[in-house]
Scaffold this motif. Structure first.
Motif, PDB file in Angstrom:
ATOM      1  N   PRO A  92      46.089  36.795  56.623  1.00 54.31           N
ATOM      2  CA  PRO A  92      45.159  35.695  56.342  1.00 54.31           C
ATOM      3  C   PRO A  92      43.750  36.159  55.952  1.00 54.31           C
ATOM      4  O   PRO A  92      43.015  35.421  55.290  1.00 54.31           O
ATOM      5  CB  PRO A  92      45.103  34.890  57.642  1.00 54.31           C
ATOM      6  CG  PRO A  92      46.130  35.445  58.544  1.00 54.31           C
ATOM      7  CD  PRO A  92      46.635  36.723  57.963  1.00 54.31           C
ATOM      8  N   PRO A 144      39.465  32.223  48.248  1.00 53.63           N
ATOM      9  CA  PRO A 144      39.660  31.733  46.877  1.00 53.63           C
ATOM     10  C   PRO A 144      39.072  32.637  45.793  1.00 53.63           C
ATOM     11  O   PRO A 144      39.664  32.785  44.723  1.00 53.63           O
ATOM     12  CB  PRO A 144      38.973  30.367  46.887  1.00 53.63           C
ATOM     13  CG  PRO A 144      39.060  29.915  48.306  1.00 53.63           C
ATOM     14  CD  PRO A 144      38.935  31.173  49.127  1.00 53.63           C
ATOM     15  N   ILE A 146      51.522  37.549  54.141  1.00 57.61           N
ATOM     16  CA  ILE A 146      50.172  37.798  53.622  1.00 57.61           C
ATOM     17  C   ILE A 146      49.193  37.711  54.783  1.00 57.61           C
ATOM     18  O   ILE A 146      49.137  36.699  55.482  1.00 57.61           O
ATOM     19  CB  ILE A 146      49.794  36.770  52.537  1.00 57.61           C
ATOM     20  CG1 ILE A 146      50.808  36.826  51.394  1.00 57.61           C
ATOM     21  CG2 ILE A 146      48.380  37.016  52.029  1.00 57.61           C
ATOM     22  CD1 ILE A 146      50.647  35.713  50.373  1.00 57.61           C
ATOM     23  N   VAL A 205      49.764  42.839  52.357  1.00 58.90           N
ATOM     24  CA  VAL A 205      50.826  42.016  51.795  1.00 58.90           C
ATOM     25  C   VAL A 205      52.131  42.777  51.950  1.00 58.90           C
ATOM     26  O   VAL A 205      52.225  43.951  51.588  1.00 58.90           O
ATOM     27  CB  VAL A 205      50.579  41.694  50.304  1.00 58.90           C
ATOM     28  CG1 VAL A 205      51.743  40.908  49.721  1.00 58.90           C
ATOM     29  CG2 VAL A 205      49.287  40.911  50.130  1.00 58.90           C
ATOM     30  N   ILE A 255      44.711  38.952  45.244  1.00 53.51           N
ATOM     31  CA  ILE A 255      45.872  38.530  46.037  1.00 53.51           C
ATOM     32  C   ILE A 255      47.131  38.531  45.175  1.00 53.51           C
ATOM     33  O   ILE A 255      48.181  39.034  45.582  1.00 53.51           O
ATOM     34  CB  ILE A 255      45.635  37.143  46.665  1.00 53.51           C
ATOM     35  CG1 ILE A 255      44.494  37.217  47.679  1.00 53.51           C
ATOM     36  CG2 ILE A 255      46.909  36.619  47.324  1.00 53.51           C
ATOM     37  CD1 ILE A 255      43.983  35.872  48.144  1.00 53.51           C
ATOM     38  N   GLU A 256      47.026  37.992  43.969  1.00 49.95           N
ATOM     39  CA  GLU A 256      48.183  37.961  43.060  1.00 49.95           C
ATOM     40  C   GLU A 256      48.649  39.378  42.749  1.00 49.95           C
ATOM     41  O   GLU A 256      49.859  39.656  42.744  1.00 49.95           O
ATOM     42  CB  GLU A 256      47.825  37.216  41.779  1.00 49.95           C
ATOM     43  CG  GLU A 256      47.639  35.734  41.997  1.00 49.95           C
ATOM     44  CD  GLU A 256      47.049  35.012  40.789  1.00 49.95           C
ATOM     45  OE1 GLU A 256      47.116  33.769  40.778  1.00 49.95           O
ATOM     46  OE2 GLU A 256      46.521  35.683  39.869  1.00 49.95           O
ATOM     47  N   GLU A 293      39.092  35.698  45.679  1.00 49.43           N
ATOM     48  CA  GLU A 293      39.920  36.899  45.574  1.00 49.43           C
ATOM     49  C   GLU A 293      41.320  36.587  45.048  1.00 49.43           C
ATOM     50  O   GLU A 293      42.250  37.376  45.229  1.00 49.43           O
ATOM     51  CB  GLU A 293      40.024  37.582  46.947  1.00 49.43           C
ATOM     52  CG  GLU A 293      38.710  38.050  47.510  1.00 49.43           C
ATOM     53  CD  GLU A 293      38.090  39.163  46.673  1.00 49.43           C
ATOM     54  OE1 GLU A 293      38.821  40.030  46.185  1.00 49.43           O
ATOM     55  OE2 GLU A 293      36.851  39.131  46.501  1.00 49.43           O
ATOM     56  N   LYS A 294      41.465  35.455  44.384  1.00 45.72           N
ATOM     57  CA  LYS A 294      42.771  35.005  43.904  1.00 45.72           C
ATOM     58  C   LYS A 294      43.495  36.073  43.088  1.00 45.72           C
ATOM     59  O   LYS A 294      44.666  36.361  43.315  1.00 45.72           O
ATOM     60  CB  LYS A 294      42.610  33.729  43.080  1.00 45.72           C
ATOM     61  CG  LYS A 294      43.898  33.183  42.496  1.00 45.72           C
ATOM     62  CD  LYS A 294      43.610  31.943  41.648  1.00 45.72           C
ATOM     63  CE  LYS A 294      44.841  31.350  41.022  1.00 45.72           C
ATOM     64  NZ  LYS A 294      45.536  32.170  40.080  1.00 45.72           N
ATOM     65  N   LEU A 315      42.933  35.745  52.255  1.00 42.13           N
ATOM     66  CA  LEU A 315      43.078  34.438  51.620  1.00 42.13           C
ATOM     67  C   LEU A 315      41.711  33.797  51.365  1.00 42.13           C
ATOM     68  O   LEU A 315      41.333  32.796  51.954  1.00 42.13           O
ATOM     69  CB  LEU A 315      43.960  33.522  52.471  1.00 42.13           C
ATOM     70  CG  LEU A 315      45.409  33.988  52.635  1.00 42.13           C
ATOM     71  CD1 LEU A 315      46.174  33.066  53.561  1.00 42.13           C
ATOM     72  CD2 LEU A 315      46.095  34.106  51.289  1.00 42.13           C
TER      73      LEU A 315
END
Length: 114
Positions: free
Chosen positions: A63, A68, A61, A46, A74-75, A70-71, A66
């Motif tokens: 890909p 779901p 970011i 990132v 990622i945040e 790992e939300k 990406l």
């Protein structure tokens, strides 16, 4: 030019120096808006771009992260990249301000009031 006016000549020099400092500060502010720094997180997965004034201008970011499930990761990576970009922006601003103060004959850590 102001010979014979005693301390007024020195005052005129000080006023001129203050005006010059304001002009240079304005130029520096414009330059800081053009300088780009990149903050990273997750070994570059990132990346956040920001101006040296701290304005975030972009986000990249990878890909591969990406997913779901790992939300939250990622945040966290996005926040870390943004914080890194802003820290680098602040450091670059400090560096550029140091150059300006030195060019005005002031110590590099002198804080200008403008």
């Amino acid at each position: 030019m102001l010979k014979g006016l005693g301390g007024l000549g020195d005052m005129a020099k000080m006023m001129k120096a203050a005006q010059d400092a304001q002009v240079k500060m304005g130029e520096l502010q414009q330059e800081l808006a053009r300088i780009v720094v990149i903050g990273e997180a997750g070994a570059g997965l990132v990346k956040a771009r920001a101006t040296a004034k701290g304005q975030i201008t972009g986000l990249d970011i990878d890909p591969s992260i990406l997913v779901p499930s790992e939300k939250e990761v990622i945040e966290d990576l996005i926040l870390a990249a943004l914080n890194d970009a802003q820290a680098k922006a602040a450091a670059r601003t400090e560096q550029e301000m140091g150059k300006l103060t030195q060019s005005l004959g002031l110590p590099p850590d002198f804080k200008l009031p403008f």
